[in-house]
Design a protein around this motif. Structure first.
Motif, PDB file in Angstrom:
ATOM      1  N   TRP A  25       0.826  -1.202   0.000  1.00  0.00           N
ATOM      2  CA  TRP A  25       0.000   0.000   0.000  1.00  0.00           C
ATOM      3  C   TRP A  25       0.868   1.263   0.000  1.00  0.00           C
ATOM      4  N   LYS A  26       1.993   1.241   0.701  1.00  0.00           N
ATOM      5  CA  LYS A  26       2.900   2.391   0.654  1.00  0.00           C
ATOM      6  C   LYS A  26       3.439   2.618  -0.747  1.00  0.00           C
ATOM      7  N   GLU A  27       3.812   1.517  -1.417  1.00  0.00           N
ATOM      8  CA  GLU A  27       4.340   1.655  -2.773  1.00  0.00           C
ATOM      9  C   GLU A  27       3.265   2.141  -3.745  1.00  0.00           C
ATOM     10  N   ILE A  28       2.033   1.656  -3.593  1.00  0.00           N
ATOM     11  CA  ILE A  28       0.942   2.118  -4.449  1.00  0.00           C
ATOM     12  C   ILE A  28       0.680   3.604  -4.209  1.00  0.00           C
ATOM     13  N   ALA A  29       0.678   4.015  -2.924  1.00  0.00           N
ATOM     14  CA  ALA A  29       0.471   5.436  -2.609  1.00  0.00           C
ATOM     15  C   ALA A  29       1.586   6.293  -3.195  1.00  0.00           C
ATOM     16  N   TYR A  30       2.809   5.782  -3.141  1.00  0.00           N
ATOM     17  CA  TYR A  30       3.931   6.536  -3.710  1.00  0.00           C
ATOM     18  C   TYR A  30       3.756   6.714  -5.212  1.00  0.00           C
ATOM     19  N   LEU A  31       3.358   5.648  -5.893  1.00  0.00           N
ATOM     20  CA  LEU A  31       3.203   5.724  -7.346  1.00  0.00           C
ATOM     21  C   LEU A  31       2.058   6.664  -7.734  1.00  0.00           C
ATOM     22  N   LEU A  32       0.979   6.677  -6.955  1.00  0.00           N
ATOM     23  CA  LEU A  32      -0.154   7.543  -7.286  1.00  0.00           C
ATOM     24  C   LEU A  32       0.143   9.008  -6.985  1.00  0.00           C
ATOM     25  N   THR A  33       0.926   9.265  -5.944  1.00  0.00           N
ATOM     26  CA  THR A  33       1.251  10.663  -5.611  1.00  0.00           C
ATOM     27  C   THR A  33       2.443  11.177  -6.400  1.00  0.00           C
ATOM     28  N   SER A  34       3.097  10.307  -7.123  1.00  0.00           N
ATOM     29  CA  SER A  34       4.261  10.748  -7.900  1.00  0.00           C
ATOM     30  C   SER A  34       3.859  11.681  -9.037  1.00  0.00           C
ATOM     31  N   LEU A  35       2.646  11.473  -9.605  1.00  0.00           N
ATOM     32  CA  LEU A  35       2.243  12.311 -10.736  1.00  0.00           C
ATOM     33  C   LEU A  35       2.090  13.780 -10.342  1.00  0.00           C
ATOM     34  N   PRO A  36       1.334  14.122  -9.305  1.00  0.00           N
ATOM     35  CA  PRO A  36       1.272  15.550  -8.943  1.00  0.00           C
ATOM     36  C   PRO A  36       2.621  16.122  -8.539  1.00  0.00           C
ATOM     37  N   MET A  37       3.436  15.328  -7.842  1.00  0.00           N
ATOM     38  CA  MET A  37       4.772  15.802  -7.472  1.00  0.00           C
ATOM     39  C   MET A  37       5.628  16.006  -8.716  1.00  0.00           C
ATOM     40  N   ALA A  38       5.511  15.084  -9.701  1.00  0.00           N
ATOM     41  CA  ALA A  38       6.297  15.208 -10.929  1.00  0.00           C
ATOM     42  C   ALA A  38       5.856  16.423 -11.739  1.00  0.00           C
ATOM     43  N   ILE A  39       4.538  16.679 -11.774  1.00  0.00           N
ATOM     44  CA  ILE A  39       4.051  17.851 -12.511  1.00  0.00           C
ATOM     45  C   ILE A  39       4.569  19.135 -11.868  1.00  0.00           C
ATOM     46  N   ALA A  40       4.498  19.198 -10.522  1.00  0.00           N
ATOM     47  CA  ALA A  40       4.981  20.394  -9.824  1.00  0.00           C
ATOM     48  C   ALA A  40       6.468  20.601 -10.062  1.00  0.00           C
ATOM     49  N   SER A 126      13.697  16.224 -11.833  1.00  0.00           N
ATOM     50  CA  SER A 126      12.348  16.734 -12.066  1.00  0.00           C
ATOM     51  C   SER A 126      11.948  16.576 -13.533  1.00  0.00           C
ATOM     52  N   PHE A 127      12.885  16.798 -14.461  1.00  0.00           N
ATOM     53  CA  PHE A 127      12.578  16.603 -15.881  1.00  0.00           C
ATOM     54  C   PHE A 127      12.264  15.131 -16.182  1.00  0.00           C
ATOM     55  N   MET A 128      13.060  14.225 -15.621  1.00  0.00           N
ATOM     56  CA  MET A 128      12.884  12.809 -15.906  1.00  0.00           C
ATOM     57  C   MET A 128      11.639  12.237 -15.238  1.00  0.00           C
ATOM     58  N   ARG A 129      11.210  12.851 -14.141  1.00  0.00           N
ATOM     59  CA  ARG A 129      10.110  12.285 -13.384  1.00  0.00           C
ATOM     60  C   ARG A 129       8.765  12.432 -14.086  1.00  0.00           C
ATOM     61  N   LEU A 130       8.586  13.471 -14.918  1.00  0.00           N
ATOM     62  CA  LEU A 130       7.246  13.684 -15.482  1.00  0.00           C
ATOM     63  C   LEU A 130       6.801  12.534 -16.393  1.00  0.00           C
ATOM     64  N   PRO A 131       7.548  12.164 -17.438  1.00  0.00           N
ATOM     65  CA  PRO A 131       7.069  11.041 -18.267  1.00  0.00           C
ATOM     66  C   PRO A 131       6.988   9.733 -17.480  1.00  0.00           C
TER      67      PRO A 131
END
Length: 399
Positions: A25-40, A126-131
């Motif tokens: 569940w921690k890993e799933i939460a990390y993957l789901l919250t990565s998108l808003p963090m990557a966009i920011a 930050s550049f690599m994280r978005l895609p």
């Protein structure tokens, strides 16, 4: 790049299995919250680089870019904290950005901020994280509804890539960066120590020998006036002045010994340490096992380290006996001072131990204190061995 050390067993995620446990569940939460963090992070990086580069032709462009790079370090700290709490990745904090000395100009400090490698690696992250964040978010979201039986294995594979990316780009770059930070700190210690020594010498001269010589000059002036009228009083005053001269000479000798003792220059550590041991309030056994003399700077630091430690023995230890051992171990000069006193010495105990540790650290040395309550106290110090310039094979006793 230097990778973070392996995780302890209690922090390492357990093997993925067909179950939704705490780690999954921690890993799933990390993957789901990565998108808003990557966009920011991506938006911040794009705006910073485009605005900074676009305004670089003006007077505010480069300072604005340097200020933005400091903010990028904040993004890196947030990502390291998120990886630590949700993925169990222990990533060391990089060294602080070099601020530059106060005597440096504005352009020098600006250049230090613009070339900050930690901030630029964070922007690259930050550049690599978005895609990657878009892809992992989509896969995880689909997996929750369609591929949920194997989602723990998918999440583990995706987060392992995140772990590798965070270690590679958000950890300290290499040992050189750590070493530069240490040297910058050590330089400050050396400067502060030299300034403190100069103030001490000035104070000792002003309050000691200088004041005594002024009084001596006044006494000789009065004796000169009485020489014809009262020869006996003049003779007494001259006799007193003679005594003052002897005391002033002794104070100057003590001051010169505090700067650099002549016995150390002429005869080396064995004789110099024996001399300070003879002035200690407890019996001291000195053993120096050196086949050659180290460089003068190292020899001087060793002398003053032992001198300070023996002063602590005299003032604080309540010991009946002390021992000083000096020897060479490969490329290190080893010092060990032991006493059978009450113990309980600490680096923050106000006995000068912390100052000694800082001085030794400034020359790439080590300082180890072992002082349990009730004693005994053992202080071990290491200094880098350097041969004397042009005379590396100088033998003890040859001076």
């Amino acid at each position: 790049m230097t990778m973070s050390p392996a995780l302890p067993d209690n922090d390492r995620p357990p093997p993925a299995r067909f179950a939704f446990d705490r780690w999954t569940w921690k890993e799933i939460a990390y993957l789901l919250t990565s998108l808003p963090m990557a966009i920011a992070g991506f938006v911040y990086a794009v705006i910073l680089v485009s605005v900074g580069a676009g305004l670089s032709v003006t007077v505010i462009g480069l300072p604005l870019l340097a200020l933005g790079l400091q903010g990028a370090r904040g993004l890196g700290r947030a990502e390291r904290a998120r990886a630590r709490s949700m993925l169990g990745v222990r990533i060391d904090e990089p060294s602080r950005m070099a601020r530059g000395r106060r005597d440096q100009g504005f352009l020098s400090r600006l250049w230090s901020g613009l070339k900050d490698p930690v901030a630029w690696r964070t922007l690259l992250y930050s550049f690599m994280r978005l895609p990657w964040g878009v892809a992992t978010f989509a896969v995880t979201l689909v997996g929750l509804f369609v591929l949920w039986p194997v989602l723990p294995f998918i999440a583990r594979g995706l987060t392992n890539a995140d772990r590798a990316m965070a270690r590679a780009l958000l950890s300290p770059s290499d040992e050189l960066e750590r070493r530069i930070a240490e040297l910058e700190s050590d330089r400050g210690v050396v400067v502060d120590t030299a300034a403190a020594d100069l103030r001490r010498i000035e104070r000792d001269l002003h309050d000691g020998a200088q004041a005594r010589l002024v009084a001596l000059a006044m006494g000789l002036g009065l004796a000169k006036e009485k020489l014809t009228d009262d020869p006996e009083a003049a003779a007494r005053m001259v006799d007193e002045a003679h005594g003052e001269v002897k005391v002033a000479l002794q104070e100057l000798r003590d001051l010169a010994r505090g700067i650099h003792p002549a016995v150390l220059t002429d005869r080396g550590l064995d004789a110099a340490l024996s001399a300070i041991a003879s002035r200690c309030t407890v019996p001291v056994n000195v053993t120096v096992d050196l086949h050659a003399r180290p460089a003068q700077a190292i020899e001087g630091i060793a002398y003053f380290t032992v001198s300070e430690l023996l002063q602590n023995v005299s003032k604080h230890a309540r010991a009946t006996h002390a021992k000083v051992d000096v020897w060479r171990a490969q490329d290190r000069l080893m010092l060990q001072v032991t006493d059978d006193g009450r113990g309980g010495a600490r680096l923050d105990g106000g006995t000068g131990m912390s100052g000694l540790a800082e001085r030794l650290g400034a020359v790439d040395g080590l300082f180890v204190l072992d002082s349990p309550e009730g004693g005994p106290t053992t202080v071990t110090a290491e200094l880098p061995w350097r041969d004397r310039a042009g005379n590396g094979s100088e033998r003890i006793g040859a001076a």
